[in-house]
Each structure stands twice: as C-alpha cells, then as structure tokens.
Design a protein around this motif. Structure first.
Motif: not given
Ligand code: UTP
Length: 409
Positions: A254-273
């Motif tokens: 993708r030519g990106a400067a960084a990658g971040a592994k992410v997960v689909r949030k369970v609820t909109p207010d889940e305590k993850v950034g």
C-alpha cells in the motif's frame, strides 16, 4: 552533579520543594542520589495538572477507512509473499513494549512472567515467542526482537528470559533496552516521594519506545542490521501475531508509512481507541475522547465511521520516525495507583488511584506520520489482552480465547 542550592532552585521553579523535606536526615550516599534524580527529572509537564485548559487539544476528527477482511482475503497470497520477502531479507524487526507496570493485574512481577497455564506453565512471554516462531519458520531466519523494559522490571525480565533459555528463541537475535521514566504526582501536581530520598517515578508511556531506543543505542543496531520496518506490540495480548507476513506485505504494497492492526468494535462505546484522521493526518481517538456525535457518525457506506479499534500492534517504517526524535511528543495525564510515602514518611500501597502519571502515547507517533493503514484482524484469533485478573480483558477471558484457538493451557 547539582549542588543542594541548585536543586532547591530547580524545585522552586516548579513548586516542588517538598522533595527536599527529609534531605537533612539522609546519609551522604542518599543525599547524592536524590540530587542526581532532581537533576535528571523533567518537571516541565506537571503544571498541566492545574492548567488543564492549556493542554494541547484534539484536532478535527474525521473517518479513516480500514482495509477490511474480504480485501485482505482477496490479496492474501500477494501480501504474504511480499511480507515473507522483506522478512527473509532481515528488513523487519519486532519491538516488544514490556515497560508497563501492569498495576491492574496486581502482580509485582513483570507482566511477561505471568503464568496463564492450567495444566502446565504457559507464561505470557512464552505465548508471544511461540507466535513469533511461526514466522521464523515461514521466513527461515530469526526475526530480530527488541524488548523494552523499564528500570522497575528490567532485571527480572532478563533473568526470567535466561532462566527459560529464551523459550527456545535465538538469543543472539534478542536485545533489551530500558525506557525512560517520568515523575508521578498527587492530584495537585505535587510529585510523590517513593522514599525519603527518591521521587516516585513511572515508565513514561508506550509512546516513549522510539526515543528510548535511540538514547540507549539500540537504534544503531537496527540501522546496522538493515532493518526498515519495526513491528511494535503490547506484551499483554496472548494471541498477538507478531511480524505477521500478510500484514507486513499489505502495508508495504500500500506504500503506507505505518500499518495498525485493528478489530471491529463490539459496541460504539467499547473502551478501545479508534483509528481516525485528525486534521487530515492519521491518528487514534481514545475511547474517553469519543463524543456521542463520533459514536453515532456514519461513513459514506452507511457504517459506523469509527468502528475499528487499535490493539497496540503497529508496523512503522523506521526512516519515517526519525523526525520524532527531535520533537518531543506531548505527555498525557493518566490517573493511576502510585506507591509512595505519606506525610509521616510511612510507605503507602494505594488500592485506589491516588494521582497522576505522565505518559507519551503511541497515538501521537502515528499522528506524526503521513499515512497509516488500518488492517482488520479477526478479534477471536488475534486479540486476547490481559489487563485485569477477572472480568473484561482478564486472565479468564484470555484463557477462553486461547482454548478456542486450540492452545493447550
Ligand atoms: P497499558 O496501557 O495496559 O499499561 O500498557 P500498563 O502499565 O502495562 O498497565 P496498568 O495500566 O498499570 O494496569 C499497554 C502496553 O504498553 C506497555 C505495556 O507493557 C503494555 O505492553 N507500556 C505501557 C510500556 O511499555 N511502557 C509504559 O510506560 C506503559
């Protein structure tokens, strides 16, 4: 080294003269240790406790699309091939962030030593090494592993690794370095004393890793080895996939400067950034900064716009990080339990938060970069964080996830 008068003048400037309360009682060695610590300590950010309004605010938050599972599946072969190529050329290193205090887990040992086994020993560190070994098998050479500790857990971590023969990992491919410390304060911004001759300090946050790597000389080794990508990851996720070839390949292609592994949030207010753009640059909006509007926002596909949470697994193109060394990342104020001495000089181990630590955060590093690819992973296979003893993100929940993934405990 600073004289007593110089130390006093420095402390006066930051309204911290109580640090010298017991000075006259101390022996010469302890007096010198305290003066040295005062000289080395940066009290610059402490005034933010009282002047919170002056803290640098957030920019304008807008959505940043993630590379989702179907797209990854469609390209898995090509991404993996590119990732393996980079790995087998020795261009990818791993950075384990193990400097944290793990206070919520409540063990006095480093978190990596925690044993989640039931019928046998399964230490957190062992799980991480086992996962990394999968990649070693695929690319045919050990992946250089840099372990960040702090002055609080460095010795124990090294001894533990030695005792267990690095869990079978090539010890010549492992380096340790220590992260820097920051003072901890009460709710009025006065630094706590850990003892009569020592200011209470704590590791300066998981965003401190790159600068600490540079100051400790480890970055020279990174350069000498020809490493171009660094995969930084948290110690406490026992399903953490490290230097995952497909993720590495996707970020490179993708030519990106960084990658971040992410997960689909369970609820909109889940305590993850959640990954986002902030003033047009990649960033992470912390859960405590998620306003009701952000939680309700939809992207152009009609899906929740801030739906992908970070799991503290980032791939950085190392050369893009150089500018971070010169600029200081902001310090964030975090409420924590801080062991200290009380007004009578007696030691206190608080059971509830009693003040603030000052931390640099990885999200501020991401914000320095031009591009970052959020890369979706399946939560059940890759995200089993251990923050607490029981309940959410605990030893219990992580054990269940390990069992579901066929890991014998
Ligand atoms: P956490 O934010 O969970 O902090 O760390 P912590 O200090 O380990 O735990 P608590 O809040 O006291 O219970 C997330 C990751 O960042 C690392 C941790 O080791 C963990 O891998 N970390 C955190 C550091 O390396 N240094 C730090 O100063 C803080």
């Amino acid at each position: 080294m600073m004289t007593y008068e110089e130390a006093k003048a420095k402390l006066e400037k930051y309204s911290q003269t109580h640090v010298l309360k017991y000075y006259d009682e101390l022996n010469d060695e302890d007096k010198n240790a305290l003066l040295e610590q005062i000289e080395a300590t940066d009290f610059g950010a402490l005034h933010y406790v009282e002047d919170r309004d002056e803290m640098p605010g957030r920019g304008r938050i807008t959505p940043l699309g993630a590379m989702e599972l179907p797209e990854i599946e469609d390209n898995r072969e090509a991404f993996t091939k590119t990732g393996i190529e980079a790995l087998s050329q020795g261009k990818v290193g791993a950075v384990l962030l193990a400097g944290g205090m793990g206070t919520r887990l409540g063990s006095s040992d480093p978190k990596c030593m925690y044993d989640i086994g039931i019928t046998k020993h399964v230490y957190i560190m062992q799980r991480l090494i086992e996962n990394l070994q999968d990649v070693v098998k695929q690319c045919g050479r050990p992946v250089p592993l840099f372990i960040m500790t702090s002055e609080k857990n460095d010795k124990k971590t090294r001894e533990f690794m030695n005792e267990h023969d690095f869990f079978g990992y090539d010890r010549n491919s492992v380096w340790f370095f220590r992260q820097e410390m920051a003072p901890a304060t009460d709710y009025n911004g006065k630094v706590y004393m850990e003892s009569k001759c020592r200011i209470a300090t704590s590791p300066n946050g998981n965003g401190g890793w790159y600068v600490s790597m540079q100051r400790s000389g480890i970055l020279d080794i990174v350069h000498k080895l020809g490493i171009e990508w660094l995969n930084t990851f948290a110690v406490d996720n026992v399903l953490q996939r490290i230097t995952d070839p497909c993720f590495v390949g996707a970020t490179i292609m993708r030519g990106a400067a960084a990658g971040a592994k992410v997960v689909r949030k369970v609820t909109p207010d889940e305590k993850v950034g959640a990954m986002c753009l902030e003033d047009g640059r990649p960033s992470i909006v912390e859960y405590y900064d998620m306003t009701p509007e952000l939680m309700a926002a939809k992207n152009d596909k009609g899906q929740p716009a801030y739906n992908f949470g970070v799991i503290l697994n980032y791939l950085f193109r190392e050369k893009d990080l150089a500018r971070i060394v010169g600029e200081k990342l902001p310090l964030h104020i975090v409420e924590k339990k801080i062991p200290c001495i009380d007004e009578n000089g007696e030691p206190v181990s608080p059971t509830e938060p009693n003040g603030y630590k000052f931390e640099q955060l990885v999200l501020d590093m991401i914000h320095e970069l031009d591009t970052c690819l959020p890369y979706e992973v399946v939560r059940e296979h890759e995200f089993a964080p251990i923050k607490n003893k029981t309940g959410i993100d605990s030893v219990e929940s992580a054990r269940k996830l390990c069992e579901m993934d066929g890991i014998t405990l």
